[in-house]
Scaffold this active site. Structure first.
Site, short mmCIF file in Angstrom:
data_model
loop_
_atom_site.label_atom_id
_atom_site.label_comp_id
_atom_site.label_asym_id
_atom_site.label_seq_id
_atom_site.Cartn_x
_atom_site.Cartn_y
_atom_site.Cartn_z
N SER A 245 -46.12 -49.30 19.02
CA SER A 245 -46.09 -47.91 19.52
C SER A 245 -47.11 -47.70 20.64
CB SER A 245 -46.33 -46.92 18.38
OG SER A 245 -47.44 -47.28 17.60
N HIS A 275 -42.70 -51.98 11.82
CA HIS A 275 -43.85 -51.18 12.28
C HIS A 275 -43.96 -49.96 11.36
CE1 HIS A 275 -46.94 -49.74 14.84
NE2 HIS A 275 -46.26 -49.33 15.90
N HIS A 322 -49.69 -58.64 8.37
CA HIS A 322 -50.09 -57.98 9.62
C HIS A 322 -50.18 -59.01 10.73
CE1 HIS A 322 -52.17 -55.36 12.45
NE2 HIS A 322 -51.68 -54.37 11.73
N ARG A 331 -57.58 -49.06 6.27
CA ARG A 331 -56.83 -47.80 6.15
C ARG A 331 -56.17 -47.73 4.77
NH1 ARG A 331 -53.13 -48.58 11.38
NH2 ARG A 331 -52.87 -50.54 10.25
N ASP A 377 -49.39 -49.12 5.43
CA ASP A 377 -48.14 -48.56 4.92
C ASP A 377 -47.94 -48.80 3.42
OD1 ASP A 377 -47.41 -47.65 7.44
OD2 ASP A 377 -46.61 -49.60 7.99
N1 NMX Z 1 -43.11 -60.42 3.33
C1 NMX Z 1 -42.41 -61.56 3.52
N2 NMX Z 1 -42.57 -62.38 4.57
C2 NMX Z 1 -43.51 -62.02 5.46
C3 NMX Z 1 -44.30 -60.88 5.32
C4 NMX Z 1 -44.07 -60.06 4.20
N3 NMX Z 1 -44.73 -58.93 4.01
N4 NMX Z 1 -45.16 -60.79 6.36
C5 NMX Z 1 -44.87 -61.85 7.16
N5 NMX Z 1 -43.88 -62.58 6.60
C6 NMX Z 1 -43.22 -63.76 7.17
C7 NMX Z 1 -42.68 -63.40 8.54
O1 NMX Z 1 -41.43 -62.73 8.42
C8 NMX Z 1 -42.59 -64.76 9.18
O2 NMX Z 1 -41.44 -65.40 8.67
P1 NMX Z 1 -40.54 -66.34 9.62
O3 NMX Z 1 -41.42 -67.47 9.99
O4 NMX Z 1 -39.39 -66.70 8.75
O5 NMX Z 1 -40.15 -65.50 10.78
C9 NMX Z 1 -43.82 -65.47 8.63
O6 NMX Z 1 -44.17 -64.77 7.44
C10 NMX Z 1 -45.02 -65.46 9.56
O7 NMX Z 1 -45.29 -64.12 9.94
P2 NMX Z 1 -46.78 -63.66 10.28
O8 NMX Z 1 -47.23 -64.44 11.45
O9 NMX Z 1 -47.65 -63.67 9.06
O10 NMX Z 1 -46.56 -62.11 10.63
P3 NMX Z 1 -46.10 -61.46 12.03
O11 NMX Z 1 -47.31 -61.29 12.86
O12 NMX Z 1 -44.96 -62.20 12.63
O13 NMX Z 1 -45.53 -60.05 11.54
C11 NMX Z 1 -45.54 -58.05 10.26
C12 NMX Z 1 -46.38 -59.02 11.10
C13 NMX Z 1 -46.38 -56.84 9.92
C14 NMX Z 1 -44.33 -57.60 11.09
C15 NMX Z 1 -45.09 -58.78 8.97
O14 NMX Z 1 -46.22 -59.12 8.20
C16 NMX Z 1 -44.13 -57.97 8.14
O15 NMX Z 1 -42.92 -58.01 8.41
N6 NMX Z 1 -44.63 -57.18 7.12
C17 NMX Z 1 -43.80 -56.32 6.33
C18 NMX Z 1 -43.44 -55.07 7.11
C19 NMX Z 1 -44.65 -54.17 7.26
O16 NMX Z 1 -45.38 -53.91 6.33
N7 NMX Z 1 -44.84 -53.66 8.49
C20 NMX Z 1 -45.90 -52.67 8.76
C21 NMX Z 1 -47.05 -53.23 9.60
C22 NMX Z 1 -48.07 -52.17 9.83
N8 NMX Z 1 -47.54 -51.08 10.64
O17 NMX Z 1 -47.59 -49.96 10.27
O18 NMX Z 1 -47.03 -51.31 11.74
C1 MLT Z 2 -50.46 -50.16 13.61
O1 MLT Z 2 -51.20 -49.32 13.10
O2 MLT Z 2 -50.04 -50.04 14.77
C2 MLT Z 2 -50.00 -51.30 12.77
O3 MLT Z 2 -50.95 -51.71 11.84
C3 MLT Z 2 -49.41 -52.45 13.55
C4 MLT Z 2 -50.33 -53.24 14.43
O4 MLT Z 2 -51.51 -52.98 14.60
O5 MLT Z 2 -49.80 -54.24 15.00
#
Ligand code: NMX
Ligand code: MLT
Length: 444
Positions: A245, A275, A322, A331, A377
């Site tokens: 964002s 996100h 994350h 947070r 979240d």
């Molecule tokens: N559950 C299952 N698998 C996960 C999760 C999770 N919570 N977090 C990461 N992974 C997987 C990810 O999908 C990736 O798989 P692949 O290699 O098959 O693509 C692998 O672990 C490596 O990912 P990371 O490098 O640890 O994480 P990345 O930086 O790519 O993504 C998020 C960060 C936040 C997108 C990821 O952790 C996620 O999808 N979390 C769940 C959704 C979530 O809570 N999002 C909110 C984030 C905060 N916000 O408000 O924005």
């Molecule tokens: C945010 O607050 O924007 C989320 O934690 C995602 C991020 O920092 O990448």
């Protein structure tokens, strides 16, 4: 209206800061600070140091600092601004701090409050647009549309269109648009909430209340929800510049698009499930787990099984992981402390704590995520649910209203420091394959 003291202070700050940016660009611009690898190119530009902001910084271990202060330090520094009988400072005082780096006096924070109040009237055409949308539109679609349609009011676009707006003066109309947008966001969000979920009934703003308190009042909530609103808006405000964002808002603004275009785009990114939408997904996931057990709180073993079922079906565990953080999100901790104090016996809160005990182990054993700990979240929906805001799909709107504080402060500074249009270079897969075979790209 004459210029506020916040605006005068900001002018002084921007002008004093500008030579630092100019010197870095002109005299030290070719100094190398990072390298880029193929996996970063394909994998979402993770960790590439290529954005600048002085408003917040995210350390992987420690979490967010707003203007060099952790969340507890921020609340401590602003405690003179706690609303009478409440535990949280006004969002107005926090915004002054975020924008300038200074803790405001009472008079300075009051001035922000008065300024926002004077701009808060939502134009009728915004209401008309919202009412014309299908009622089952996602509230994030409604919020983003409401923001976008106010673009016709942009001072920035008007002054740019008239010609003669100098680069160094561009922050001024960006500030004006951002202040108007901030003033109108709580009543717009509250309007969407009441129109969609509360039988199309509305509660007028109360001019005596602060920004956060007024939002709580307009959606029909009582104490201590006003503090929940203040805390939410503050902790969700900024998370340095690389998150979707903030980055989107900054990117769009870099084309000299105004605050309305830019923030609406940022909201569209926030609406993605990886996100901000994760906060509604968490509640959905928890409720589904409980439904399978006739709404009983699961045991740790059952919970473990739900987590594995989710992972084995190819889904992510929402609220965990994350891109930058490698520890529990502060947070999450701030919300957990609030909940411990105000709703310790809430069954969903107890479940959130149980997930915290079980999920990191499961995610570690699963072996994919680099961070098995909870993010913001994982906790936010449960507090809303407790106080009766049970419409999950509204939760990302709350995130969005808070996020406006940070991203708008950032684009005001972007214009103040004259940051360039953002335009990274792309390459082809064939080029990557060739550089991989050569052991790296030959740099000039
Ligand atoms: N559950 C299952 N698998 C996960 C999760 C999770 N919570 N977090 C990461 N992974 C997987 C990810 O999908 C990736 O798989 P692949 O290699 O098959 O693509 C692998 O672990 C490596 O990912 P990371 O490098 O640890 O994480 P990345 O930086 O790519 O993504 C998020 C960060 C936040 C997108 C990821 O952790 C996620 O999808 N979390 C769940 C959704 C979530 O809570 N999002 C909110 C984030 C905060 N916000 O408000 O924005
Ligand atoms: C945010 O607050 O924007 C989320 O934690 C995602 C991020 O920092 O990448």
């Amino acid at each position: 209206m004459g210029d506020s003291s916040l605006k005068a202070k900001l002018k002084e700050k921007i002008e004093a800061f500008r030579p630092r940016t100019t010197k870095l660009m002109k005299e030290q611009g070719k100094i190398v600070i990072d390298k880029v690898t193929i996996d970063q190119c394909i994998g979402g530009a993770r960790d590439i140091r290529s954005l600048v902001t002085d408003i917040s910084y995210l350390d992987p271990q420690e979490g967010i600092r707003f203007r060099k202060k952790t969340i507890p330090e921020t609340f401590e520094a602003l405690k003179e601004h706690n609303v009478a009988g409440c535990e949280m400072p006004t969002v107005e005082s926090f915004f002054y701090f975020l924008l300038t780096g200074d803790i405001p006096t009472k008079a300075q924070a009051d001035e922000v409050a008065a300024d926002w109040r004077s701009r808060a009237e939502v134009p009728q055409y915004v209401i008309d647009v919202l009412r014309a949308m299908p009622r089952d539109s996602h509230p994030m679609t409604m919020l983003s549309t409401a923001v976008l349609c106010m673009q016709r009011d942009s001072q920035f676009a008007k002054r740019y269109g008239e010609g003669g707006l100098k680069k160094n003066d561009m922050w001024d109309p960006m500030y004006e648009d951002s202040m108007t947008l901030l003033a109108r966001l709580p009543p717009i969000a509250a309007y969407i909430y009441r129109m969609k979920y509360q039988g199309d009934t509305f509660i007028p703003a109360d001019a005596k209340l602060d920004w956060g308190g007024n939002f709580a009042h307009m959606i029909g909530q009582k104490k201590p929800y006003d503090d929940v609103a203040r805390m939410y808006f503050i902790i969700h405000s900024d998370h340095e510049s690389g998150n979707v964002s903030a980055h989107t808002t900054h990117l769009v603004a870099s084309a000299l698009s105004d605050a309305y275009y830019s923030f609406s785009a940022g909201l569209n990114g926030l609406a993605g499930p990886l996100h901000g939408l994760a906060n509604q997904e968490v509640l959905g996931w928890i409720q589904n787990s409980m439904k399978k057990l006739n709404n009983q709180v699961p045991s740790k073993e059952q919970l473990k099984q739900f987590l594995w079922d989710t992972l084995n079906s190819g889904q992510v565990i929402p609220g965990y992981g994350h891109a930058v953080l490698r520890k529990t999100d502060p947070r999450y901790t701030a919300q957990n402390e609030f909940a411990k104090k105000h709703m310790p016996n809430d069954p969903l809160f107890q479940l959130v704590n149980m997930i915290y005990e079980v999920a990191p182990g499961v995610l570690t054993e699963h072996g994919k995520t680099k961070n098995p700990w909870p993010n913001v979240d994982a906790h936010s929906g449960v507090i809303q649910w407790h106080y009766g805001v049970r419409e999950w799909d509204f939760y990302t709107v709350l995130f969005g209203v808070g996020r406006a504080l940070g991203v708008l402060a950032n684009i005001i500074w972007d214009r103040g420091l004259g940051y360039a249009i953002e335009r990274p270079k792309s390459v082809t897969t064939e080029m990557l394959e060739k550089w991989a075979a050569d052991g790296g790209r030959k740099l000039d």
